[in-house]
Design an enzyme around this catalytic site. Sequence first.
Site, PDB file in Angstrom:
ATOM      1  N   SER A 155       0.868  -1.188   0.000  1.00 54.83           N
ATOM      2  CA  SER A 155       0.000   0.000   0.000  1.00 54.83           C
ATOM      3  C   SER A 155       0.896   1.227   0.000  1.00 54.83           C
ATOM      4  O   SER A 155       2.047   1.163   0.462  1.00 54.83           O
ATOM      5  CB  SER A 155      -0.862   0.012   1.264  1.00 54.83           C
ATOM      6  OG  SER A 155      -1.425   1.293   1.472  1.00 54.83           O
ATOM      7  N   TYR A 168      -2.649  -0.971  10.369  1.00 55.27           N
ATOM      8  CA  TYR A 168      -2.536  -1.167   8.915  1.00 55.27           C
ATOM      9  C   TYR A 168      -1.205  -0.607   8.391  1.00 55.27           C
ATOM     10  O   TYR A 168      -0.476  -1.296   7.666  1.00 55.27           O
ATOM     11  CB  TYR A 168      -3.717  -0.467   8.236  1.00 55.27           C
ATOM     12  CG  TYR A 168      -3.854  -0.708   6.755  1.00 55.27           C
ATOM     13  CD1 TYR A 168      -4.543  -1.814   6.260  1.00 55.27           C
ATOM     14  CD2 TYR A 168      -3.310   0.185   5.838  1.00 55.27           C
ATOM     15  CE1 TYR A 168      -4.684  -2.017   4.894  1.00 55.27           C
ATOM     16  CE2 TYR A 168      -3.448  -0.009   4.472  1.00 55.27           C
ATOM     17  CZ  TYR A 168      -4.141  -1.112   3.997  1.00 55.27           C
ATOM     18  OH  TYR A 168      -4.279  -1.306   2.638  1.00 55.27           O
TER      19      TYR A 168
HETATM   20  P1  NAD Z   1     -10.931  -6.398  -0.499  1.00 53.08           P
HETATM   21  O1  NAD Z   1     -11.533  -6.248   0.832  1.00 53.08           O
HETATM   22  O2  NAD Z   1     -11.832  -6.512  -1.671  1.00 53.08           O
HETATM   23  O3  NAD Z   1      -9.925  -7.616  -0.556  1.00 53.08           O
HETATM   24  C1  NAD Z   1      -9.257  -8.144   0.557  1.00 53.08           C
HETATM   25  C2  NAD Z   1      -9.328  -9.644   0.416  1.00 53.08           C
HETATM   26  O4  NAD Z   1      -8.544 -10.268   1.438  1.00 53.08           O
HETATM   27  C3  NAD Z   1     -10.767 -10.157   0.565  1.00 53.08           C
HETATM   28  O5  NAD Z   1     -11.055 -11.029  -0.498  1.00 53.08           O
HETATM   29  C4  NAD Z   1     -10.748 -10.887   1.887  1.00 53.08           C
HETATM   30  O6  NAD Z   1     -11.643 -11.964   1.972  1.00 53.08           O
HETATM   31  C5  NAD Z   1      -9.303 -11.368   1.928  1.00 53.08           C
HETATM   32  N1  NAD Z   1      -8.881 -11.729   3.266  1.00 53.08           N
HETATM   33  C6  NAD Z   1      -9.027 -11.021   4.411  1.00 53.08           C
HETATM   34  N2  NAD Z   1      -8.537 -11.717   5.456  1.00 53.08           N
HETATM   35  C7  NAD Z   1      -8.084 -12.897   4.957  1.00 53.08           C
HETATM   36  C8  NAD Z   1      -7.468 -14.039   5.547  1.00 53.08           C
HETATM   37  N3  NAD Z   1      -7.216 -14.100   6.845  1.00 53.08           N
HETATM   38  N4  NAD Z   1      -7.128 -15.059   4.705  1.00 53.08           N
HETATM   39  C9  NAD Z   1      -7.380 -15.020   3.389  1.00 53.08           C
HETATM   40  N5  NAD Z   1      -7.950 -13.962   2.791  1.00 53.08           N
HETATM   41  C10 NAD Z   1      -8.300 -12.917   3.574  1.00 53.08           C
HETATM   42  O7  NAD Z   1      -9.977  -5.121  -0.671  1.00 53.08           O
HETATM   43  P2  NAD Z   1      -8.805  -4.857  -1.725  1.00 53.08           P
HETATM   44  O8  NAD Z   1      -8.705  -3.388  -1.819  1.00 53.08           O
HETATM   45  O9  NAD Z   1      -8.966  -5.653  -2.948  1.00 53.08           O
HETATM   46  O10 NAD Z   1      -7.531  -5.347  -0.892  1.00 53.08           O
HETATM   47  C11 NAD Z   1      -6.534  -6.187  -1.436  1.00 53.08           C
HETATM   48  C12 NAD Z   1      -5.170  -5.760  -0.935  1.00 53.08           C
HETATM   49  O11 NAD Z   1      -4.869  -4.473  -1.472  1.00 53.08           O
HETATM   50  C13 NAD Z   1      -5.075  -5.621   0.581  1.00 53.08           C
HETATM   51  O12 NAD Z   1      -3.841  -6.148   1.019  1.00 53.08           O
HETATM   52  C14 NAD Z   1      -5.133  -4.126   0.785  1.00 53.08           C
HETATM   53  O13 NAD Z   1      -4.494  -3.746   1.973  1.00 53.08           O
HETATM   54  C15 NAD Z   1      -4.404  -3.643  -0.443  1.00 53.08           C
HETATM   55  N6  NAD Z   1      -4.647  -2.249  -0.776  1.00 53.08           N
HETATM   56  C16 NAD Z   1      -5.868  -1.812  -1.178  1.00 53.08           C
HETATM   57  C17 NAD Z   1      -6.043  -0.472  -1.485  1.00 53.08           C
HETATM   58  C18 NAD Z   1      -7.357   0.086  -1.944  1.00 53.08           C
HETATM   59  O14 NAD Z   1      -7.472   1.312  -2.069  1.00 53.08           O
HETATM   60  N7  NAD Z   1      -8.364  -0.706  -2.234  1.00 53.08           N
HETATM   61  C19 NAD Z   1      -4.977   0.411  -1.380  1.00 53.08           C
HETATM   62  C20 NAD Z   1      -3.752  -0.071  -0.959  1.00 53.08           C
HETATM   63  C21 NAD Z   1      -3.588  -1.403  -0.671  1.00 53.08           C
END
Ligand code: NAD
Length: 270
Positions: A155, A168
């Site tokens: 991130s 986080y």
């Molecule tokens: P999201 O909530 O759609 O995806 C997160 C996924 O992780 C979900 O499918 C959830 O079921 C899974 N998950 C959570 N706990 C888990 C566990 N213990 N075991 C297995 N799976 C688990 O959100 P996203 O934005 O797609 O997030 C994906 C990644 O991207 C994350 O690491 C998040 O921190 C990172 N991220 C997202 C953003 C954003 O703006 N969306 C920005 C920076 C980083």
Amino acid sequence: MSELDKRLAGKVAVVTGGSSGIGQAIAIMMGKAGAKVVINYHSDENGAREAQQKIESQGSQAVIMQADVAQPEDCQRLINTAVEQFGQLDILVNNAGVQKDSSFVDMTLEQWNKVISTNLTGHFLCAQAATKEFMKRKVQPEEKTSAGNIIFISSVHDIIPWAGHVNYATAKGGVQMLMKTLAQELAPNKIRVNGISPGAIKTDINRSVWETEQGRKDMLTLIPYGRIGEPEDIARVAVWLATDEADYITGTTIYVDGGMTLYPAFSDNG
Ligand code: NAD
């Protein structure tokens, strides 16, 4: 179908948190690029099935698997499944992540532990299980291909502090050093390790913000490029990073953030 479209043909990928958002987009795009994919989900089986169907409709193969990345035996099962179902493992995308937000003084140990165990320890555990598999392969230093490829979805908060989200930001900062240290340690084994750090991407994790007009407006003040990102913006980079076109890249973070890390507050004379 051009060669470029199937540039992951013959490769096998495990994508954690592949039932939604960024992970789902990566799983689908890697599948479309010809990879066979193990799609991990935590609780949303339907989301994982949707990704599986999209991959199969493009002529590749995928299996779905429930697993909690915070559990070592679950990470091991994911890697074993890739090998048992598809004969090998080439790519691990450590994507699973959660937010449990709170001001620092009110943050409970449970909120802290949940985020650290999923976003940092979970990435360590799956990377370790994958590395043991990659190490079985022998690739000569001069070959322009790797013995395995680990991509951490980190991130912008691996470098931007984030008040109200200390669990986080700490986990993501840890992922940055985990990635770099593994890249250094595993380069002699021809294992490539990199990070992709998204800015604001429209997914479930930040739905409460982009769902409202005010939330979208606030978000855009942090994005010089003037649009909120889509999961596919991240997936395209992940696919490319997993190909041999990126063979000389290891230990690097690619910020895919529309300029969020450019200190936009300073764009008007500070
Ligand atoms: P999201 O909530 O759609 O995806 C997160 C996924 O992780 C979900 O499918 C959830 O079921 C899974 N998950 C959570 N706990 C888990 C566990 N213990 N075991 C297995 N799976 C688990 O959100 P996203 O934005 O797609 O997030 C994906 C990644 O991207 C994350 O690491 C998040 O921190 C990172 N991220 C997202 C953003 C954003 O703006 N969306 C920005 C920076 C980083």
